[in-house]
Design an enzyme around this catalytic site. Structure first.
Site, PDB file in Angstrom:
ATOM      1  N   SER A 297      17.631 -30.888  36.556  1.00 31.50           N
ATOM      2  CA  SER A 297      16.453 -30.311  36.463  1.00 31.50           C
ATOM      3  C   SER A 297      15.435 -30.782  37.671  1.00 31.50           C
ATOM      4  O   SER A 297      14.282 -30.109  37.808  1.00 31.50           O
ATOM      5  CB  SER A 297      15.716 -30.466  35.173  1.00 31.50           C
ATOM      6  OG  SER A 297      15.456 -31.798  34.823  1.00 31.50           O
TER       7      SER A 297
ATOM      8  N   THR B  25      11.413 -31.358  34.228  1.00 32.04           N
ATOM      9  CA  THR B  25      10.471 -32.158  35.560  1.00 32.04           C
ATOM     10  C   THR B  25      10.091 -33.280  35.219  1.00 32.04           C
ATOM     11  O   THR B  25       9.936 -33.904  34.068  1.00 32.04           O
ATOM     12  CB  THR B  25       9.303 -31.209  35.314  1.00 32.04           C
ATOM     13  OG1 THR B  25       9.461 -29.719  35.363  1.00 32.04           O
ATOM     14  CG2 THR B  25       8.428 -31.476  36.525  1.00 32.04           C
TER      15      THR B  25
ATOM     16  N   THR C 187      10.587 -30.747  40.579  1.00 34.76           N
ATOM     17  CA  THR C 187      11.504 -29.948  39.677  1.00 34.76           C
ATOM     18  C   THR C 187      12.342 -29.158  40.401  1.00 34.76           C
ATOM     19  O   THR C 187      11.904 -28.694  41.614  1.00 34.76           O
ATOM     20  CB  THR C 187      10.511 -29.374  38.617  1.00 34.76           C
ATOM     21  OG1 THR C 187      11.516 -28.954  37.778  1.00 34.76           O
ATOM     22  CG2 THR C 187       9.767 -28.289  39.200  1.00 34.76           C
TER      23      THR C 187
ATOM     24  N   ARG D  58      10.752 -17.556  42.073  1.00 38.88           N
ATOM     25  CA  ARG D  58       9.999 -17.755  40.889  1.00 38.88           C
ATOM     26  C   ARG D  58       9.427 -19.341  41.359  1.00 38.88           C
ATOM     27  O   ARG D  58      10.311 -20.161  41.686  1.00 38.88           O
ATOM     28  CB  ARG D  58      10.597 -17.996  39.787  1.00 38.88           C
ATOM     29  CG  ARG D  58       9.985 -18.370  38.502  1.00 38.88           C
ATOM     30  CD  ARG D  58       9.755 -19.893  38.103  1.00 38.88           C
ATOM     31  NE  ARG D  58       9.475 -20.258  36.907  1.00 38.88           N
ATOM     32  CZ  ARG D  58       9.296 -21.483  36.574  1.00 38.88           C
ATOM     33  NH1 ARG D  58       9.790 -22.561  37.337  1.00 38.88           N
ATOM     34  NH2 ARG D  58       8.679 -21.876  35.536  1.00 38.88           N
ATOM     35  N   VAL D  59       8.133 -19.490  41.103  1.00 34.13           N
ATOM     36  CA  VAL D  59       7.264 -20.840  41.456  1.00 34.13           C
ATOM     37  C   VAL D  59       6.654 -21.164  40.086  1.00 34.13           C
ATOM     38  O   VAL D  59       6.379 -20.399  39.338  1.00 34.13           O
ATOM     39  CB  VAL D  59       6.668 -20.640  42.339  1.00 34.13           C
ATOM     40  CG1 VAL D  59       5.865 -22.167  42.581  1.00 34.13           C
ATOM     41  CG2 VAL D  59       7.162 -20.521  43.836  1.00 34.13           C
ATOM     42  N   GLY D  60       7.103 -22.388  39.739  1.00 34.36           N
ATOM     43  CA  GLY D  60       6.254 -22.783  38.463  1.00 34.36           C
ATOM     44  C   GLY D  60       4.945 -23.490  38.743  1.00 34.36           C
ATOM     45  O   GLY D  60       4.515 -23.258  39.551  1.00 34.36           O
ATOM     46  N   ASP D  61       4.590 -24.567  37.607  1.00 36.89           N
ATOM     47  CA  ASP D  61       3.530 -25.199  37.621  1.00 36.89           C
ATOM     48  C   ASP D  61       3.439 -26.358  38.637  1.00 36.89           C
ATOM     49  O   ASP D  61       2.525 -26.935  39.026  1.00 36.89           O
ATOM     50  CB  ASP D  61       3.045 -25.537  36.317  1.00 36.89           C
ATOM     51  CG  ASP D  61       4.163 -26.419  35.548  1.00 36.89           C
ATOM     52  OD1 ASP D  61       5.245 -25.964  35.590  1.00 36.89           O
ATOM     53  OD2 ASP D  61       4.054 -27.788  35.088  1.00 36.89           O
TER      54      ASP D  61
ATOM     55  N   THR E 123       5.074 -30.865  31.901  1.00 38.61           N
ATOM     56  CA  THR E 123       6.475 -30.714  31.873  1.00 38.61           C
ATOM     57  C   THR E 123       6.933 -29.334  30.899  1.00 38.61           C
ATOM     58  O   THR E 123       5.767 -29.242  29.908  1.00 38.61           O
ATOM     59  CB  THR E 123       7.396 -31.863  31.620  1.00 38.61           C
ATOM     60  OG1 THR E 123       8.902 -31.577  31.699  1.00 38.61           O
ATOM     61  CG2 THR E 123       7.026 -32.333  29.987  1.00 38.61           C
ATOM     62  N   GLY E 124       7.818 -28.819  31.026  1.00 42.96           N
ATOM     63  CA  GLY E 124       8.116 -27.580  30.057  1.00 42.96           C
ATOM     64  C   GLY E 124       7.847 -26.380  30.904  1.00 42.96           C
ATOM     65  O   GLY E 124       8.028 -26.303  31.932  1.00 42.96           O
TER      66      GLY E 124
ATOM     67  N   GLY F 293       6.712 -23.616  32.887  1.00 38.59           N
ATOM     68  CA  GLY F 293       5.624 -23.583  33.897  1.00 38.59           C
ATOM     69  C   GLY F 293       4.412 -22.466  33.721  1.00 38.59           C
ATOM     70  O   GLY F 293       3.434 -22.661  34.045  1.00 38.59           O
TER      71      GLY F 293
END
Ligand code: GLY
Length: 325
Positions: free
Chosen positions: A79, A181, A199, A209-212, A232-233, A235
């Protein structure tokens, strides 16, 4: 002085970037806490690498970069970085950020082919007038800075992706393989705080796609007067609540790190659908106190000091369901 804000025709824009507008204000020093490192999930090896830096008198910034590079380079970690699970097109795309005690920040998102996105993020922070570089631009910048272009899709991750394509069902799993992450926070011997977060994001996410994790204030936030937090988790839930910033602001109002993490999680619980998503926060304050909270049981974090490295279970909102036979 930083970017001039205008260009004379014919002027090469890059020349305006030669002086970077990094904050250089003196860092407020309180009584230094003993150096301490805290990370999401079972990242003991990452913490040890960060502690090595701190024990030699290195900065919290150098420590967090060295620390999170460990899972970034580990093909067994699916991950983060090299060996990360790809998007649904089979491409490994990475998000990372870093923030220092002066409030400087750098980030890369949707970056491909570079094993250590956190180090590119640090270069964005230190050698450009920007905070975030994305996609092709981030890759171009990384190559200009001497990073090597590599294939990050390991045979194992490729095989899993090929199996996934048989159903193509997009359903992120809570606490998948007990790691996700890595977010890391450190306090150095001077009492200064820095953080990093990196991450490969959600497995089989949509392209782009982009996360947090690369978003300052969502996946990571540091205020050297107060403390730091990282997430974490899922996003999307963290982004919609600007979680790490919220945790730091709650600590500013006097909450302990653990209570601030809990309140930030409960903000998600109260306002978002949360039955089938995990979000976990860890936080540290200027005094070196730390804490964590998550939605679903199963998130853990690792804390290292000079004396020991300890894996701790996070407090949670929802108990894990019994496995049905
Ligand atoms: N927290 C990592 C991600 O959602 O990408």
């Amino acid at each position: 002085m930083g970017y001039l804000g205008f260009l004379v025709p014919g002027m090469v824009p890059i020349s305006c970037f030669s002086e970077v507008d990094q904050q250089k204000k003196p860092v407020a020093k309180t009584k230094p806490a003993q150096p301490i490192v805290i990370s999401t999930w079972e990242n003991q090896k990452a913490n040890l690498a960060a502690m090595e830096v701190l024990k030699k008198g290195g900065s919290a910034l150098d420590a967090v970069e060295a620390g999170v590079r460990v899972p970034e380079g580990d093909p067994e970690d699916h991950s983060v970085g090299y060996g990360g699970r790809p998007d649904r097109d089979g491409d490994v795309t990475l998000d990372a950020c870093i923030m220092d005690a002066q409030g400087n920040a750098g980030s890369v998102c949707f970056l491909q082919h570079i094993k250590h996105p956190v180090s590119v993020a640090r270069k964005v922070m230190e050698e450009t007038p920007h905070v975030i570089l994305a996609g092709e631009g981030a890759l171009k910048f990384a190559l200009e800075k001497g990073f090597k272009k590599e294939n990050l899709l390991t045979p194992e991750s490729k095989m899993e992706w090929e199996e996934w394509k048989e159903t193509s069902k997009y359903q992120p799993v809570i606490n998948i393989e007990n790691h996700d992450t890595i977010g890391m926070l450190a306090i150095d011997g001077e009492g200064n705080i820095s953080g990093a977060c990196t991450t490969s994001g959600l497995a089989y996410k949509m392209k782009g796609r982009v996360g947090d994790s690369p978003v300052i204030g969502a996946g990571l936030y540091i205020d050297n007067e107060i403390g730091g937090a990282t997430a974490t988790g899922m996003g999307e839930a963290v982004l919609k609540s600007l979680g790490a910033f919220l945790v730091v602001e709650l600590m500013r109002q006097g909450m302990s790190p653990a209570d601030a993490c809990k309140e930030a999680v409960m903000r998600i619980v109260r306002k978002q659908k949360h039955d089938d998503i995990q979000v976990g926060y860890i936080a540290i304050n200027k005094q070196g106190e730390y804490g964590a909270f998550c939605i679903h049981e199963g998130f853990n974090y690792v804390v290292s000091s000079d004396l020991k490295t300890e894996l701790l279970d996070s407090e949670f909102h929802i108990e894990a369901k019994e496995e049905k036979e």
